[in-house]
Write a protein that holds these residues in place. Structure first.
Motif, short mmCIF file in Angstrom:
data_model
loop_
_atom_site.label_atom_id
_atom_site.label_comp_id
_atom_site.label_asym_id
_atom_site.label_seq_id
_atom_site.Cartn_x
_atom_site.Cartn_y
_atom_site.Cartn_z
N UNK A 242 0.82 -1.22 0.00
CA UNK A 242 0.00 0.00 0.00
C UNK A 242 0.84 1.26 0.00
N UNK A 262 0.28 -1.53 -4.52
CA UNK A 262 -1.02 -2.20 -4.57
C UNK A 262 -2.06 -1.29 -5.23
N UNK A 263 -3.10 -1.84 -5.79
CA UNK A 263 -4.21 -1.03 -6.31
C UNK A 263 -4.70 -0.10 -5.19
N UNK A 264 -4.80 1.18 -5.50
CA UNK A 264 -5.20 2.15 -4.49
C UNK A 264 -4.07 2.61 -3.60
N UNK A 266 -0.13 4.22 -2.41
CA UNK A 266 0.50 5.55 -2.44
C UNK A 266 2.00 5.42 -2.58
N UNK A 284 -0.42 4.66 -13.02
CA UNK A 284 -1.08 5.45 -11.98
C UNK A 284 -2.59 5.38 -12.15
N UNK A 287 -3.90 1.59 -11.73
CA UNK A 287 -3.86 1.04 -10.37
C UNK A 287 -4.35 2.02 -9.31
N UNK A 288 -4.95 3.14 -9.75
CA UNK A 288 -5.56 4.08 -8.79
C UNK A 288 -4.54 4.52 -7.75
N UNK A 289 -3.37 4.93 -8.24
CA UNK A 289 -2.30 5.30 -7.32
C UNK A 289 -2.35 6.79 -6.97
N UNK A 290 -1.80 7.08 -5.83
CA UNK A 290 -1.55 8.45 -5.43
C UNK A 290 -0.04 8.63 -5.30
N UNK A 291 0.46 9.67 -5.94
CA UNK A 291 1.90 9.94 -5.97
C UNK A 291 2.14 11.32 -5.35
N UNK A 292 2.98 11.37 -4.35
CA UNK A 292 3.35 12.65 -3.74
C UNK A 292 4.86 12.76 -3.73
#
Lengths: 348, 348
Positions: A242, A262-264, A266, A284, A287-292
């Motif tokens: 995750x 993982x899907x969702x 970060x 992105x 797989x519904x990713x969040x990138x910071x």
């Protein structure tokens, strides 16, 4: 005073330079007790990025305040202080948003026109917003704690920031890409500060992997690329992690980070790209990713981290595996360049 | 039964096809009351992506359940239901994480081997996890609410998801890039559902801008590219917006999104890239941005959104500006392709 100077790629010398001195009423002068060499210092040392000949080097230091300008109120001469690698006023909109590394009045030590951390003393602009005093002062703090305090000026806070950007919390499963000092501190930050349950460190250097385990890594994966992604997926029931901390900054490390999330999930990135890479949008979206990402606002973390070091809950000092006097700074660069040292401290 | 069929780029016809029927015990059959044409349907219509000749089209519909398999427990024949554009079991790890569009047992209407929404009836796999019944049933719901309920199957929930990914909350300032149906619904979602205070809609089409204002846009910016970025920055004291919804999916729209986000801001992206673009890492790192993307897990939002539509707090129905019978579906594609219609509904 004496300070390290970048002469050319591969050549760092120690020279007589003008004494650090107050310029603005918001300045302080700090006599350096400990400083160190950063992985990012190696970029100009290796000639990957340009640095002006004659410029000062180093941006991580702790020391004792010797002089303050008329407008400085929060630190006084005699205080033992930790300096973040960038100065900031701690009051502008960016600082209020917790992004001290984009302060309206900010800047970085070792940048043109400023002192570097690898010297006997440093002029610190925006001293009130920048420096954080260590309770007890220089006489009340055991010398054995100085390495741990020094890590707070960059690598420990930067590693922690990566884990924060990756959304790590109590019980998380995390992968850390990068076994340099920042990656190792990300392991420690994820475990000791944020309460992660499982941390997979990507490392193929046995000395670094061993320190990673000391810092709390529960798994070490030596493979890279597709094999590394597959190994992390296998450790996580096929679904990936995750939370991924990206602490390298290359296209290859990004590919791994996006591939093992993982899907969702970060990805929190503190690896500083020194080219101008792009990252693929497709994984992105798919797989519904969040990138910071971002250069860590170290100042934000200092009060809490100093408290943790002082009361023994956090001990990142072991990231320094070589200590040299300032006069031998060139040997430190060479040791880090040749991977004989994870991180080199300068003392005396 | 009759259903729309993709024959070739630019050619959609209505044909006799096998009646929708139960195959698995987890299936339901739904008689379609209203369906519609999606912006993404235009990709194959325009030949931008390939679609097999003879395949069904459409993935947005509401209707009445006519038959259920033996394993179906949550919906019954006679129920008025909203179908998300993708089916899901609502129980697998991805669904539990709220990412129904990556369900272990999921799929999309109109994909090869499945019925499309643009037809008289649809076989719905994973009916328990997919369909959400509207309280009151077909006899208790005013026909005037059917368009609003139909938007929930995709554009309204997708627009809202973009705003959620962008971190929009009570009092936020938001920019929405894209004045198609999804972008317009993002405006409505940001304002009416999440409580944003200020929403800047990027639009240079007067009809869409007008609907955007009806949906709650407080500002409309017609400029694009660098000029559009500059205009949004000017509206926000030079700093940019904290929340950007990217509802287009092109390199140009991404450049605008990353360019107008404030330091520390968030970009939520629901624009589906139909090429494989990359996004530049440098502005993300430099401006400490968070980027989240993904095909909206519409199912997650349905219970709340149905309630909002039924009690009058949410009315996205005006996004449909053209209604045609199924027999004239080809005219609807042409109208949307030529931008004569924002979104076309099929009824009867």
């Amino acid at each position: 005073m004496r300070a390290a100077v970048h002469q050319a790629a591969g050549t760092i010398t120690v020279e007589d330079v003008p004494d650090a001195a107050l310029v603005e009423p918001t300045d302080a002068v700090v006599r350096v007790l400990r400083s160190c060499i950063c992985g990012s210092d190696l970029w100009s040392y290796r000639g990957i990025i340009d640095r002006a000949a004659g410029s000062r080097t180093g941006h991580e230091f702790i020391g004792v305040v010797t002089d303050v300008g008329a407008a400085v109120g929060t630190v006084r001469p005699g205080d033992l202080v930790v300096a973040p690698f960038a100065w900031s006023d701690n009051t502008c909109p960016a600082c209020q948003d917790g992004v001290h590394t984009r302060c309206d009045n900010g800047g970085g030590f070792g940048a043109p026109g400023s002192d570097g951390g690898q010297g006997e003393a440093v002029r610190v602009p925006q001293a009130d917003g920048t420096l954080v005093a260590v309770p007890g002062g220089p006489d009340g703090v055991d010398d054995a704690l100085l390495p741990a305090l020094l890590t707070l000026s960059d690598v420990m806070a930067t590693g922690l920031h990566g884990a924060v950007l990756a959304g790590v919390e109590e019980g998380s499963t995390v992968a850390v890409i990068g076994d340099g000092a920042v990656g190792l501190c990300a392991v420690l930050g994820a475990r000791a500060v944020l309460g992660a349950e499982r941390v997979v460190l990507m490392s193929r250097h046995e000395d670094r992997a061993a320190l990673g385990r000391t810092f709390g890594a529960t798994d070490v994966v030596a493979e890279r690329g597709e094999e590394g992604i597959a190994a992390v997926r296998e450790l996580t029931g096929g679904r990936g992690v995750r939370h991924v901390v990206e602490a390298v900054g290359t296209p290859q490390s990004w590919e791994m980070a996006l591939g093992m999330a993982r899907v969702g999930g970060r990805v929190g990135a503190v690896g500083v790209p020194h080219t101008s890479p792009e990252i693929p949008l497709f994984p992105i979206v798919r797989n519904h990713l969040t990138v910071s990402a971002g250069i860590a606002p170290v100042r934000k973390y200092l009060p809490d981290l100093i408290e943790r070091v002082m009361d023994g809950r956090l001990d990142p000092g072991a990231v320094f595996d070589l200590t040299l006097p300032l006069a031998q700074v060139a040997d430190g660069y060479a040791a880090m360049d040749e991977r004989r040292s994870i991180k080199t401290m300068l003392a005396g």
